[in-house]
Design a protein around this motif. Structure first.
Motif, short mmCIF file in Angstrom:
data_model
loop_
_atom_site.label_atom_id
_atom_site.label_comp_id
_atom_site.label_asym_id
_atom_site.label_seq_id
_atom_site.Cartn_x
_atom_site.Cartn_y
_atom_site.Cartn_z
N ARG A 137 0.81 -1.22 0.00
CA ARG A 137 0.00 0.00 0.00
C ARG A 137 0.85 1.27 0.00
O ARG A 137 0.31 2.37 0.14
CB ARG A 137 -0.94 -0.02 1.20
CG ARG A 137 -1.86 -1.25 1.16
CD ARG A 137 -3.05 -1.09 2.04
NE ARG A 137 -3.64 0.23 1.90
CZ ARG A 137 -4.55 0.71 2.74
NH1 ARG A 137 -4.96 -0.03 3.74
NH2 ARG A 137 -5.05 1.91 2.56
N VAL A 138 2.17 1.07 -0.11
CA VAL A 138 3.05 2.24 -0.12
C VAL A 138 3.46 2.59 -1.54
O VAL A 138 4.07 1.79 -2.23
CB VAL A 138 4.32 1.96 0.71
CG1 VAL A 138 5.27 3.15 0.63
CG2 VAL A 138 3.96 1.65 2.15
N PRO A 139 3.09 3.79 -1.98
CA PRO A 139 3.47 4.18 -3.34
C PRO A 139 4.99 4.24 -3.48
O PRO A 139 5.67 4.76 -2.61
CB PRO A 139 2.88 5.59 -3.49
CG PRO A 139 1.97 5.78 -2.31
CD PRO A 139 2.37 4.83 -1.25
N GLY A 140 5.45 3.67 -4.55
CA GLY A 140 6.88 3.77 -4.83
C GLY A 140 7.76 2.85 -4.00
O GLY A 140 8.96 3.04 -3.96
N TYR A 141 7.14 1.84 -3.39
CA TYR A 141 7.98 0.91 -2.63
C TYR A 141 8.91 0.21 -3.62
O TYR A 141 8.45 -0.28 -4.66
CB TYR A 141 7.14 -0.12 -1.87
CG TYR A 141 7.97 -0.93 -0.88
CD1 TYR A 141 8.35 -0.37 0.33
CD2 TYR A 141 8.42 -2.21 -1.20
CE1 TYR A 141 9.13 -1.08 1.23
CE2 TYR A 141 9.21 -2.92 -0.32
CZ TYR A 141 9.56 -2.36 0.90
OH TYR A 141 10.35 -3.05 1.77
N GLY A 142 10.21 0.17 -3.29
CA GLY A 142 11.18 -0.39 -4.23
C GLY A 142 12.04 0.69 -4.87
O GLY A 142 12.89 0.39 -5.70
N LEU A 143 11.82 1.92 -4.47
CA LEU A 143 12.58 3.04 -5.03
C LEU A 143 14.08 2.83 -4.87
O LEU A 143 14.87 3.10 -5.77
CB LEU A 143 12.18 4.34 -4.32
CG LEU A 143 12.92 5.59 -4.75
CD1 LEU A 143 12.41 6.10 -6.07
CD2 LEU A 143 12.84 6.68 -3.70
#
Length: 479
Positions: free
Chosen positions: A147-153
């Motif tokens: 649910r976290v936007p951009g997880y994996g940045l």
RNA sequence: GGCGGCGUGGCCGAGUGGUUUAGGCAGGGGCCUGCAAAGCCCCGUACGGCGGUUCGAUUCCGCCCGCCGCCUCCA
């Protein structure tokens, strides 16, 4: 202006500050569960150099670095040794500061401790639970990373490929294997705090979020640490901040690893060398020089040979300070002067400009050092040709630039003579004046045996201390 | 398996499409020195391999080989 590699965007880009003129930086410190090793030492040195360089660039810096004083390894050690966690943490925190002080690392402006931040962490976790991005299981509280936007940045790879691996304590109740604990339910005999989610303790990734946002505020400039913290630690820090709707670090900076014997040094491989062991065989400045001789993101290999190599390079620098009597130029306070002050101080502007140009390029310390050594060669050459004034200007410049890097040179004044050495030196000068070279050479041998470096100068016998002898093989340093 | 990095003269380590292509350490020769030390001068003529692009590549592209890292606690 400084351009730095940003791990998030994977490019060298100008440091863009939240508040022009001042830098807020947070560097992940250490978990005080064991003696600090040379990898920790490199991390501390790299960010010390960055910090000093920012100051030299005319910026004011607020430098925060935490101390993790509650974690699984501390608990395990305390149990094993029949001590309290606080005793273990206190012991190894003390050894941490001893080591970094010895390395000439400036103390952070703030050193928040995890145990002092539990209340704030509980608050943070509660907020995440309330907003629905975190969930409770029977074992604790987890962040739902999907649910976290951009997880994996920061991970820089497809999330599907992030295998959960043989996570020792995988919780079957987790929604995704990548979900990480924000709060761990207590086991008996562990340090425990009360919370709305039951008694327990905070997960590791939470403390840095709570501390950095508390001390530096949202959208702070620079977040640093060892490259091995990039994922999952920093990824998970960012995830929490993003999930809270807060802006986090503008810039991510990671230093490269230390290798020992061509392999990464790590706790699991058991091949780590402590800073203490290193300093038994080398001047602390030699390690700083060794670190500076590689770009901060490159892996460096530390060995007896590379340390000795750096030690010899250092001796060339100190020889310069002796020749030109630079002692009064070399105090640390002077080294913290911003560039404008350096230039106003009679230093050779072209050298200063070259230094800053190279350092601005993602901290090209090897390049900056090359310029310094080049200036040293020219300083000596000028003096050899009789232009002592010109040589001295270059020498002072080189020394002050070393100071910017936290590398103070030591001239003759750094080697106070005892009465005995003083007497021998006078005696030798008398013997030489009388042409009694047999006698003067005998005295020289005696002084050398006492650990002095003997040099003849226009002012007579000059003595200085030899650096720590670095011969012999330490098993942990073999090859 | 997925993702990424690296391979420069004896060692370490920058850098660049081409005239003079860092720097350090070690080594050789010379100068200086009573002898040394420190210092200076000179010297080695390097870019993993194979192709391609180009007037020209160590530097750009592709492939190969080798080494290493991350994906799991770790600075």
């Amino acid at each position: 202006m400084l351009r730095l590699f940003d791990t998030a965007s994977r490019e060298v880009r100008p440091l863009e500050l939240r508040d022009p003129g001042s830098v807020s930086m947070y560097v992940c410190g250490v978990t005080v569960s064991d003696l600090p090793h040379i990898g920790h030492g490199r991390m501390a040195l790299v960010f010390d150099i960055l910090r000093r360089y920012l100051v030299a660039s005319g910026l004011s810096v607020r430098f925060v670095s935490n101390v993790t004083d509650v974690d699984d390894k501390i608990i395990a050690r305390a149990e094993r040794e029949g001590r309290t966690e606080a005793e273990v943490a206190r012991e190894f925190e003390a050894s941490w500061w001893r080591a970094t002080d010895a390395l000439g690392v400036l103390r952070p402006d703030d050193t928040p401790h995890a145990t002092d931040y539990v209340a704030k962490m509980v608050e943070l976790v509660a907020e995440l639970v309330r907003s629905g991005v975190a969930y409770q299981t029977s074992r604790g509280v987890y962040l739902d990373v999907r649910r976290v936007p951009g997880y994996g940045l920061l991970a820089h790879q497809p999330l599907d490929s992030l295998r959960p691996g043989a996570r020792v304590d995988a919780d079957p109740e987790k929604r995704s294997p990548l979900d990480f604990d924000l709060w761990k339910r207590a086991r008996p005999s562990e340090p425990t705090w009360e919370s709305p989610f039951g008694p327990g303790r905070p997960g590791w990734h939470t403390e840095c979020v709570a501390m950095s946002l508390d001390l530096l505020g949202e959208d702070f400039d620079l977040h640093g640490g060892g490259i091995d913290l990039t994922f999952p630690h920093h990824e998970n820090e960012r995830a929490q901040a993003v999930a809270l709707g807060r802006r986090f670090a503008r810039h991510w900076v990671h230093n490269g690893r230390v290798m020992v014997g061509s392999e990464k040094m790590s706790k699991s491989l058991g091949n780590f060398v402590t800073i203490e062991e290193l300093l038994e065989r080398a001047d602390p400045r030699a390690y700083r020089l060794l670190v500076l001789r590689s770009q901060y993101r490159s892996p460096i290999e530390v060995s007896a040979a590379s340390v000795e190599d750096a030690q010899r390079g250092l001796e060339r620098l100190d020889a310069l300070a002796r020749r030109f009597d630079l002692d009064e130029d070399l105090d640390l306070e002077a080294s913290a002067l911003p560039r404008a002050a350096l230039e106003a101080d009679g230093l050779v502007e072209a050298e200063v400009a070259r230094f800053f140009e190279r350092m601005d390029d993602d901290l090209d310390s090897p390049g900056a050092l090359a310029g310094i050594f080049d200036a040293i060669g020219r300083a000596n050459a000028l003096a050899d040709q009789g232009d002592h004034r010109g040589g001295a200007a270059l020498a002072r410049t080189a020394a002050r630039l070393c100071g910017v890097l936290g590398l103070p040179l030591r001239g003759a004044a750094a080697h106070p003579l005892d009465q005995h050495a003083r007497d021998l030196a006078h005696e030798r000068d008398a013997a030489r004046a009388a042409g009694d070279y047999e006698r003067s050479d005998a005295i020289r041998r005696e002084l050398v045996a006492l650990g002095w470096r003997v040099e003849d100068t226009p002012r007579g016998t000059t003595l200085s201390r030899q650096g720590p002898a670095s011969s012999g093989e330490d098993p942990s340093f073999a090859r």
